[in-house]
Design a protein around this motif. Sequence first.
Motif, PDB file in Angstrom:
ATOM      1  N   MET A  40       0.845  -1.170   0.000  1.00 11.00           N
ATOM      2  CA  MET A  40       0.000   0.000   0.000  1.00 11.00           C
ATOM      3  C   MET A  40       0.899   1.244   0.000  1.00 11.00           C
ATOM      4  SD  MET A  40      -2.965   1.097   2.765  1.00 11.00           S
ATOM      5  CE  MET A  40      -4.098  -0.202   2.374  1.00 11.00           C
ATOM      6  N   SER A  41       0.600   2.207  -0.868  1.00 14.17           N
ATOM      7  CA  SER A  41       1.411   3.417  -0.968  1.00 14.17           C
ATOM      8  C   SER A  41       1.149   4.348   0.219  1.00 14.17           C
ATOM      9  CB  SER A  41       1.091   4.157  -2.265  1.00 14.17           C
ATOM     10  OG  SER A  41      -0.192   4.744  -2.184  1.00 14.17           O
ATOM     11  N   THR A  42       2.009   5.319   0.401  1.00 14.54           N
ATOM     12  CA  THR A  42       1.830   6.304   1.464  1.00 14.54           C
ATOM     13  C   THR A  42       0.507   7.040   1.281  1.00 14.54           C
ATOM     14  OG1 THR A  42       4.213   6.586   1.621  1.00 14.54           O
ATOM     15  CG2 THR A  42       2.854   8.335   2.571  1.00 14.54           C
ATOM     16  N   LEU A  43       0.196   7.395   0.048  1.00 14.61           N
ATOM     17  CA  LEU A  43      -1.063   8.089  -0.228  1.00 14.61           C
ATOM     18  C   LEU A  43      -2.256   7.223   0.169  1.00 14.61           C
ATOM     19  CD1 LEU A  43      -2.657  10.454  -1.402  1.00 14.61           C
ATOM     20  CD2 LEU A  43      -2.432   9.372  -3.642  1.00 14.61           C
ATOM     21  N   GLU A  44      -2.226   5.951  -0.207  1.00 14.51           N
ATOM     22  CA  GLU A  44      -3.326   5.044   0.130  1.00 14.51           C
ATOM     23  C   GLU A  44      -3.461   4.876   1.639  1.00 14.51           C
ATOM     24  OE1 GLU A  44      -3.366   2.137  -3.779  1.00 14.51           O
ATOM     25  OE2 GLU A  44      -1.866   1.822  -2.219  1.00 14.51           O
ATOM     26  N   LYS A  45      -2.331   4.775   2.337  1.00 16.16           N
ATOM     27  CA  LYS A  45      -2.358   4.642   3.799  1.00 16.16           C
ATOM     28  C   LYS A  45      -2.945   5.896   4.434  1.00 16.16           C
ATOM     29  CE  LYS A  45       1.604   1.566   4.089  1.00 16.16           C
ATOM     30  NZ  LYS A  45       3.008   1.446   4.459  1.00 16.16           N
ATOM     31  N   THR A  46      -2.534   7.058   3.926  1.00 17.06           N
ATOM     32  CA  THR A  46      -3.037   8.314   4.468  1.00 17.06           C
ATOM     33  C   THR A  46      -4.536   8.424   4.260  1.00 17.06           C
ATOM     34  OG1 THR A  46      -0.918   9.373   4.017  1.00 17.06           O
ATOM     35  CG2 THR A  46      -2.806  10.836   4.382  1.00 17.06           C
ATOM     36  N   ILE A  47      -4.992   8.105   3.076  1.00 17.02           N
ATOM     37  CA  ILE A  47      -6.423   8.179   2.781  1.00 17.02           C
ATOM     38  C   ILE A  47      -7.204   7.205   3.655  1.00 17.02           C
ATOM     39  CG2 ILE A  47      -8.173   7.719   1.013  1.00 17.02           C
ATOM     40  CD1 ILE A  47      -6.159   8.875  -1.027  1.00 17.02           C
ATOM     41  N   MET A  49      -6.488   6.187   6.596  1.00 14.33           N
ATOM     42  CA  MET A  49      -6.556   6.726   7.958  1.00 14.33           C
ATOM     43  C   MET A  49      -7.563   7.864   8.037  1.00 14.33           C
ATOM     44  SD  MET A  49      -2.649   6.726   9.414  1.00 14.33           S
ATOM     45  CE  MET A  49      -1.887   7.454   7.993  1.00 14.33           C
ATOM     46  N   LEU A  50      -7.568   8.735   7.043  1.00 13.04           N
ATOM     47  CA  LEU A  50      -8.490   9.870   7.047  1.00 13.04           C
ATOM     48  C   LEU A  50      -9.947   9.424   6.959  1.00 13.04           C
ATOM     49  CD1 LEU A  50      -6.567  12.345   4.712  1.00 13.04           C
ATOM     50  CD2 LEU A  50      -6.884  12.547   7.189  1.00 13.04           C
ATOM     51  N   GLU A  51     -10.187   8.331   6.281  1.00 14.88           N
ATOM     52  CA  GLU A  51     -11.557   7.848   6.102  1.00 14.88           C
ATOM     53  C   GLU A  51     -12.225   7.445   7.418  1.00 14.88           C
ATOM     54  OE1 GLU A  51     -11.520   6.130   1.544  1.00 14.88           O
ATOM     55  OE2 GLU A  51     -10.876   4.806   3.157  1.00 14.88           O
ATOM     56  N   VAL A  52     -11.432   7.091   8.413  1.00 13.36           N
ATOM     57  CA  VAL A  52     -12.033   6.635   9.672  1.00 13.36           C
ATOM     58  C   VAL A  52     -12.058   7.704  10.760  1.00 13.36           C
ATOM     59  CG1 VAL A  52     -11.475   4.212   9.237  1.00 13.36           C
ATOM     60  CG2 VAL A  52      -9.850   5.656  10.498  1.00 13.36           C
ATOM     61  N   LEU A  53     -11.470   8.866  10.476  1.00  9.22           N
ATOM     62  CA  LEU A  53     -11.441   9.923  11.476  1.00  9.22           C
ATOM     63  C   LEU A  53     -12.785  10.632  11.572  1.00  9.22           C
ATOM     64  CD1 LEU A  53      -7.979  11.592  10.782  1.00  9.22           C
ATOM     65  CD2 LEU A  53      -8.616  10.181  12.735  1.00  9.22           C
ATOM     66  N   PRO A  54     -13.130  11.098  12.776  1.00 12.99           N
ATOM     67  CA  PRO A  54     -14.359  11.873  12.920  1.00 12.99           C
ATOM     68  C   PRO A  54     -14.188  13.260  12.274  1.00 12.99           C
ATOM     69  CG  PRO A  54     -13.210  11.730  15.017  1.00 12.99           C
ATOM     70  CD  PRO A  54     -12.468  10.859  14.051  1.00 12.99           C
ATOM     71  N   GLU A  55     -15.301  13.884  11.966  1.00 16.01           N
ATOM     72  CA  GLU A  55     -15.308  15.185  11.285  1.00 16.01           C
ATOM     73  C   GLU A  55     -14.481  16.233  12.034  1.00 16.01           C
ATOM     74  OE1 GLU A  55     -16.320  17.832   8.220  1.00 16.01           O
ATOM     75  OE2 GLU A  55     -16.649  15.676   8.334  1.00 16.01           O
ATOM     76  N   THR A  56     -14.552  16.237  13.355  1.00 10.52           N
ATOM     77  CA  THR A  56     -13.811  17.241  14.133  1.00 10.52           C
ATOM     78  C   THR A  56     -12.306  17.106  13.921  1.00 10.52           C
ATOM     79  OG1 THR A  56     -13.905  15.790  16.075  1.00 10.52           O
ATOM     80  CG2 THR A  56     -15.578  17.521  15.914  1.00 10.52           C
ATOM     81  N   ASP A  57     -11.809  15.884  13.850  1.00  9.80           N
ATOM     82  CA  ASP A  57     -10.381  15.670  13.601  1.00  9.80           C
ATOM     83  C   ASP A  57     -10.004  16.100  12.185  1.00  9.80           C
ATOM     84  OD1 ASP A  57     -10.135  14.681  16.138  1.00  9.80           O
ATOM     85  OD2 ASP A  57      -9.984  12.583  15.534  1.00  9.80           O
ATOM     86  N   LEU A  58     -10.864  15.831  11.219  1.00  6.64           N
ATOM     87  CA  LEU A  58     -10.595  16.237   9.839  1.00  6.64           C
ATOM     88  C   LEU A  58     -10.501  17.756   9.723  1.00  6.64           C
ATOM     89  CD1 LEU A  58     -12.914  13.741   7.940  1.00  6.64           C
ATOM     90  CD2 LEU A  58     -10.417  13.650   8.132  1.00  6.64           C
ATOM     91  N   ILE A  59     -11.347  18.463  10.445  1.00  8.27           N
ATOM     92  CA  ILE A  59     -11.315  19.924  10.440  1.00  8.27           C
ATOM     93  C   ILE A  59     -10.004  20.418  11.044  1.00  8.27           C
ATOM     94  CG2 ILE A  59     -12.384  21.997  11.418  1.00  8.27           C
ATOM     95  CD1 ILE A  59     -15.104  20.500  11.071  1.00  8.27           C
ATOM     96  N   GLU A  60      -9.563  19.788  12.126  1.00  8.07           N
ATOM     97  CA  GLU A  60      -8.280  20.164  12.741  1.00  8.07           C
ATOM     98  C   GLU A  60      -7.124  19.946  11.781  1.00  8.07           C
ATOM     99  OE1 GLU A  60      -7.226  19.014  16.742  1.00  8.07           O
ATOM    100  OE2 GLU A  60      -9.349  18.700  17.204  1.00  8.07           O
ATOM    101  N   ILE A  61      -7.141  18.834  11.076  1.00  5.87           N
ATOM    102  CA  ILE A  61      -6.084  18.543  10.101  1.00  5.87           C
ATOM    103  C   ILE A  61      -6.111  19.581   8.979  1.00  5.87           C
ATOM    104  CG2 ILE A  61      -5.333  16.910   8.326  1.00  5.87           C
ATOM    105  CD1 ILE A  61      -6.289  14.677  10.290  1.00  5.87           C
ATOM    106  N   GLN A  62      -7.282  19.923   8.517  1.00  5.79           N
ATOM    107  CA  GLN A  62      -7.407  20.919   7.461  1.00  5.79           C
ATOM    108  C   GLN A  62      -6.864  22.270   7.932  1.00  5.79           C
ATOM    109  OE1 GLN A  62     -11.422  21.859   6.295  1.00  5.79           O
ATOM    110  NE2 GLN A  62     -10.772  22.367   4.216  1.00  5.79           N
ATOM    111  N   ASN A  63      -7.208  22.680   9.151  1.00  5.12           N
ATOM    112  CA  ASN A  63      -6.716  23.951   9.679  1.00  5.12           C
ATOM    113  C   ASN A  63      -5.199  23.940   9.832  1.00  5.12           C
ATOM    114  OD1 ASN A  63      -9.273  25.088   9.783  1.00  5.12           O
ATOM    115  ND2 ASN A  63      -9.638  24.405  11.880  1.00  5.12           N
TER     116      ASN A  63
END
Length: 86
Positions: free
Chosen positions: A1-8, A10-24
């Motif tokens: 699995m590539s780094t991009l695939e691994k990152t995606i 992981m992001l798919e299982v995070l709650p919305e609040t964590d995704l917003i923090e990562i985006q910020n």
Amino acid sequence: MSTLEKTISMLEVLPETDLIEIQNFTKKFFQRHGRGTVDESIGRYLKPMSKEDFMKDVEIGEQEIANGKYRSAKETWNELERRYGL
């Protein structure tokens, strides 16, 4: 699995609040590291394109697609992975 695939994956299982923090954080990171300098560097190599030139390129691209001169995104990505070890 590539780094991009691994990152995606992981992001798919995070709650919305964590995704917003990562985006910020990502926004702050790019602001802090001088995104403008990247734009300036690119500007030294790429000249501004007029709307007419852009539309000519679009027409050429559409004609090439109609003539079968294209590859799928998957083929292109696989070639980039092979060539650059992504």
